[in-house]
Design a protein around this motif. Structure first.
Motif, PDB file in Angstrom:
ATOM      1  N   ILE A   1      -2.573  -1.373  -3.326  1.00 32.12           N
ATOM      2  CA  ILE A   1      -3.113  -1.399  -4.697  1.00 32.12           C
ATOM      3  C   ILE A   1      -2.752  -2.735  -5.364  1.00 32.12           C
ATOM      4  O   ILE A   1      -3.587  -3.354  -6.021  1.00 32.12           O
ATOM      5  N   SER A   2      -1.532  -3.201  -5.106  1.00 35.94           N
ATOM      6  CA  SER A   2      -1.126  -4.479  -5.715  1.00 35.94           C
ATOM      7  C   SER A   2      -1.947  -5.645  -5.157  1.00 35.94           C
ATOM      8  O   SER A   2      -2.077  -6.685  -5.800  1.00 35.94           O
ATOM      9  N   LEU A   3      -2.521  -5.464  -3.967  1.00 38.37           N
ATOM     10  CA  LEU A   3      -3.367  -6.525  -3.392  1.00 38.37           C
ATOM     11  C   LEU A   3      -4.832  -6.375  -3.831  1.00 38.37           C
ATOM     12  O   LEU A   3      -5.699  -7.111  -3.388  1.00 38.37           O
ATOM     13  N   GLY A   4      -5.093  -5.352  -4.668  1.00 42.85           N
ATOM     14  CA  GLY A   4      -6.453  -5.175  -5.196  1.00 42.85           C
ATOM     15  C   GLY A   4      -7.297  -4.169  -4.437  1.00 42.85           C
ATOM     16  O   GLY A   4      -8.518  -4.127  -4.605  1.00 42.85           O
ATOM     17  N   PHE A   5      -6.677  -3.360  -3.592  1.00 44.96           N
ATOM     18  CA  PHE A   5      -7.432  -2.372  -2.816  1.00 44.96           C
ATOM     19  C   PHE A   5      -7.405  -0.994  -3.466  1.00 44.96           C
ATOM     20  O   PHE A   5      -6.469  -0.663  -4.195  1.00 44.96           O
ATOM     21  N   LYS A   6      -8.437  -0.216  -3.139  1.00 48.04           N
ATOM     22  CA  LYS A   6      -8.423   1.199  -3.498  1.00 48.04           C
ATOM     23  C   LYS A   6      -7.962   1.940  -2.256  1.00 48.04           C
ATOM     24  O   LYS A   6      -8.379   1.601  -1.135  1.00 48.04           O
ATOM     25  N   THR A   7      -7.122   2.952  -2.438  1.00 49.38           N
ATOM     26  CA  THR A   7      -6.600   3.646  -1.260  1.00 49.38           C
ATOM     27  C   THR A   7      -7.111   5.078  -1.186  1.00 49.38           C
ATOM     28  O   THR A   7      -7.317   5.735  -2.202  1.00 49.38           O
ATOM     29  N   HIS A   8      -7.344   5.526   0.041  1.00 45.88           N
ATOM     30  CA  HIS A   8      -7.811   6.892   0.269  1.00 45.88           C
ATOM     31  C   HIS A   8      -7.019   7.488   1.430  1.00 45.88           C
ATOM     32  O   HIS A   8      -7.419   7.360   2.587  1.00 45.88           O
ATOM     33  N   PRO A   9      -5.875   8.103   1.140  1.00 44.46           N
ATOM     34  CA  PRO A   9      -5.085   8.657   2.232  1.00 44.46           C
ATOM     35  C   PRO A   9      -5.726   9.930   2.800  1.00 44.46           C
ATOM     36  O   PRO A   9      -6.315  10.713   2.045  1.00 44.46           O
ATOM     37  N   ILE A  10      -5.667  10.065   4.099  1.00 43.85           N
ATOM     38  CA  ILE A  10      -6.141  11.294   4.735  1.00 43.85           C
ATOM     39  C   ILE A  10      -4.970  11.833   5.541  1.00 43.85           C
ATOM     40  O   ILE A  10      -4.477  11.181   6.473  1.00 43.85           O
ATOM     41  N   TYR A  11      -4.509  13.011   5.135  1.00 45.81           N
ATOM     42  CA  TYR A  11      -3.312  13.573   5.752  1.00 45.81           C
ATOM     43  C   TYR A  11      -3.707  14.427   6.949  1.00 45.81           C
ATOM     44  O   TYR A  11      -4.272  15.508   6.800  1.00 45.81           O
ATOM     45  N   GLY A  12      -3.471  13.926   8.148  1.00 49.13           N
ATOM     46  CA  GLY A  12      -3.792  14.690   9.362  1.00 49.13           C
ATOM     47  C   GLY A  12      -2.604  15.560   9.737  1.00 49.13           C
ATOM     48  O   GLY A  12      -1.527  15.455   9.140  1.00 49.13           O
TER      49      GLY A  12
ATOM     50  N   ILE B   1      -4.558   5.749   6.036  1.00 53.65           N
ATOM     51  CA  ILE B   1      -4.897   5.360   4.673  1.00 53.65           C
ATOM     52  C   ILE B   1      -6.094   4.418   4.731  1.00 53.65           C
ATOM     53  O   ILE B   1      -6.018   3.350   5.341  1.00 53.65           O
ATOM     54  N   GLY B   2      -7.188   4.847   4.133  1.00 51.45           N
ATOM     55  CA  GLY B   2      -8.347   3.967   4.039  1.00 51.45           C
ATOM     56  C   GLY B   2      -8.078   2.968   2.927  1.00 51.45           C
ATOM     57  O   GLY B   2      -7.668   3.357   1.830  1.00 51.45           O
ATOM     58  N   ALA B   3      -8.281   1.685   3.209  1.00 53.72           N
ATOM     59  CA  ALA B   3      -8.090   0.655   2.179  1.00 53.72           C
ATOM     60  C   ALA B   3      -9.431  -0.020   1.954  1.00 53.72           C
ATOM     61  O   ALA B   3      -9.980  -0.659   2.848  1.00 53.72           O
ATOM     62  N   ILE B   4      -9.990   0.206   0.757  1.00 56.99           N
ATOM     63  CA  ILE B   4     -11.327  -0.332   0.479  1.00 56.99           C
ATOM     64  C   ILE B   4     -11.203  -1.494  -0.501  1.00 56.99           C
ATOM     65  O   ILE B   4     -10.607  -1.366  -1.573  1.00 56.99           O
ATOM     66  N   GLY B   5     -11.755  -2.612  -0.107  1.00 59.83           N
ATOM     67  CA  GLY B   5     -11.691  -3.809  -0.962  1.00 59.83           C
ATOM     68  C   GLY B   5     -12.044  -5.030  -0.126  1.00 59.83           C
ATOM     69  O   GLY B   5     -12.533  -4.911   1.001  1.00 59.83           O
ATOM     70  N   ASP B   6     -11.798  -6.178  -0.693  1.00 61.72           N
ATOM     71  CA  ASP B   6     -12.130  -7.433  -0.015  1.00 61.72           C
ATOM     72  C   ASP B   6     -11.111  -7.684   1.098  1.00 61.72           C
ATOM     73  O   ASP B   6      -9.927  -7.946   0.824  1.00 61.72           O
ATOM     74  N   LYS B   7     -11.588  -7.628   2.356  1.00 66.54           N
ATOM     75  CA  LYS B   7     -10.614  -7.693   3.453  1.00 66.54           C
ATOM     76  C   LYS B   7      -9.918  -9.056   3.560  1.00 66.54           C
ATOM     77  O   LYS B   7      -8.855  -9.169   4.150  1.00 66.54           O
ATOM     78  N   ARG B   8     -10.486 -10.072   2.912  1.00 66.30           N
ATOM     79  CA  ARG B   8      -9.812 -11.384   2.937  1.00 66.30           C
ATOM     80  C   ARG B   8      -8.485 -11.343   2.159  1.00 66.30           C
ATOM     81  O   ARG B   8      -7.616 -12.165   2.345  1.00 66.30           O
ATOM     82  N   LEU B   9      -8.392 -10.342   1.264  1.00 64.45           N
ATOM     83  CA  LEU B   9      -7.161 -10.238   0.458  1.00 64.45           C
ATOM     84  C   LEU B   9      -6.070  -9.428   1.160  1.00 64.45           C
ATOM     85  O   LEU B   9      -4.957  -9.296   0.661  1.00 64.45           O
ATOM     86  N   LEU B  10      -6.439  -8.864   2.316  1.00 62.13           N
ATOM     87  CA  LEU B  10      -5.463  -8.000   2.987  1.00 62.13           C
ATOM     88  C   LEU B  10      -4.426  -8.851   3.730  1.00 62.13           C
ATOM     89  O   LEU B  10      -4.762  -9.589   4.652  1.00 62.13           O
TER      90      LEU B  10
END
Ligand code: PEP
Ligand code: MN
Length: 337
Positions: A22-33, A39-48
């Motif tokens: 989140i601090s890097l600007g991503f939205k997170t979508h955890p999926i608990y198996g 954890i899905g991280a949606i955002g600009d992958k260049r910032l990862l």
């Protein structure tokens, strides 16, 4: 990107990864198996900052999501999504039947049809109160008056309600009455409507656009899921092809293709796909045989007088017979009705 956590990663470790993303600007979508959390991280992958993330405690791997749709993709979530509407599960072993007239026309006819589809085995009642008609001179629907009839029919029969919303301005009103909001084929790429319908929190039935590819359809679903609503069912309702013998051409292959690409349940609407009541029966059976999670079928007790889509509507007795016959098809593919 998908951050795969090690088996046994702690809550705190998962939280730390999420906070970093989140601090890097991503939205997170955890999926608990059951074994692992991803954890899905949606955002600009260049910032990862992969180096930073991969050294956090509990992180096992970072995997890119190759498809343009992310949260609806099987890459992120392999287990099938099920949608729970009180005692009804969509996307489980049971095939859910949704039925009713194209449009809510008048109280008497509608309540009678509702009782008949319920007796035949439908779990969800359909009926449009806002109709997206090709001609502005055709019946446009009873609007809120129709929604009230839907709500009364639900109260009387116990059926759940699916009904279409065609405009962002009506989302709130329709969501007040409906159990499932339908986005029609003509609105599949109305992105504002997708976002607002998604934000209502109601399960969404997303019809495939008249000329939409499966990828475009899944991208439309991505709009809804990214608005925070994972309860989406896709609905194949036929596509435009060069063939004119039927209203549309049913794309049966969309069923296994969608199931390979996405975890979302898929419903088939053989009524709009064919435009002719006679073809509804064989194609409903084909859809169940191919793995559909549900059917959406138009039923009217006087098709000749229907204000909308009479030629493709089944009479209640024919519908009841079809549901009976579908049971054997469902059993043959290890499903039940
Ligand atoms: C409907 O369900 O009545 C309808 C208008 O469907 P579609 O959007 O698939 O044409
Ligand atoms: Mn219709």
């Amino acid at each position: 990107m998908i951050i795969v956590m090690q088996a046994g990663a702690t809550k705190d470790q998962i939280q730390q990864v999420e906070e970093t993303l989140i601090s890097l600007g991503f939205k997170t979508h955890p999926i608990y198996g059951e074994v692992k959390t991803v954890i899905g991280a949606i955002g600009d992958k260049r910032l990862l900052n992969t180096q930073l993330i991969s050294t956090l405690p509990g992180v096992e791997d970072i995997v890119p999501i190759m498809k343009p749709y992310k949260l609806v993709s099987k890459e992120l979530k392999q287990t099938k999504t099920t949608i729970q509407i009180e005692d009804i599960t969509i996307g489980g072993r049971e095939i859910v039947i949704m039925a009713g007239p194209c449009a809510v026309e008048n109280e008497q006819v509608f309540y009678e049809t509702a009782r008949q589809v319920k007796a035949a085995g439908a779990k969800i009642l359909r009926g449009g109160a806002y109709k997206p008609r090709t001609s502005p001179y055709s019946f446009q629907g009873l609007e809120e008056e129709g929604l009230k009839m839907l709500a009364t029919a639900r109260q009387e029969t116990g059926l759940k309600i699916v009904t279409e919303v065609v405009d962002t301005r009506d989302v709130e009103t329709v969501a007040k009455y409906a159990d499932i909001l339908q986005i029609g084929a003509r609105n599949m790429q109305n992105f504002r409507l997708l976002k607002e319908a998604g934000a209502s929190g109601k399960p969404i039935l997303l019809k495939r656009g008249l000329s939409a590819t499966i990828e475009e359809w899944l991208m439309a679903a991505e709009y809804i899921i990214s608005s925070g609503n994972p309860n989406i069912m896709l609905c194949e309702r036929g596509i435009r092809t060069f063939e004119t013998a039927t209203r549309n051409t049913i794309d049966i292959s969309a069923i296994p293709v969608v199931q390979e690409l996405s975890h979302l349940p898929i419903i088939v609407d053989p009524s709009h796909a064919t435009g002719t009541w006679k073809y509804v029966d064989p194609l409903a059976k084909a859809a169940v045989a191919a793995g559909a999670d549900g059917l959406l079928i138009e039923v009217h007790n006087d098709p000749a007088r229907a204000l909308c889509d009479g030629p493709q509507s089944l009479r209640p007795d024919k519908f009841a017979q079809l549901v009976e016959e579908l049971k054997a098809v469902a059993a043959a593919v290890d499903r039940k009705i």
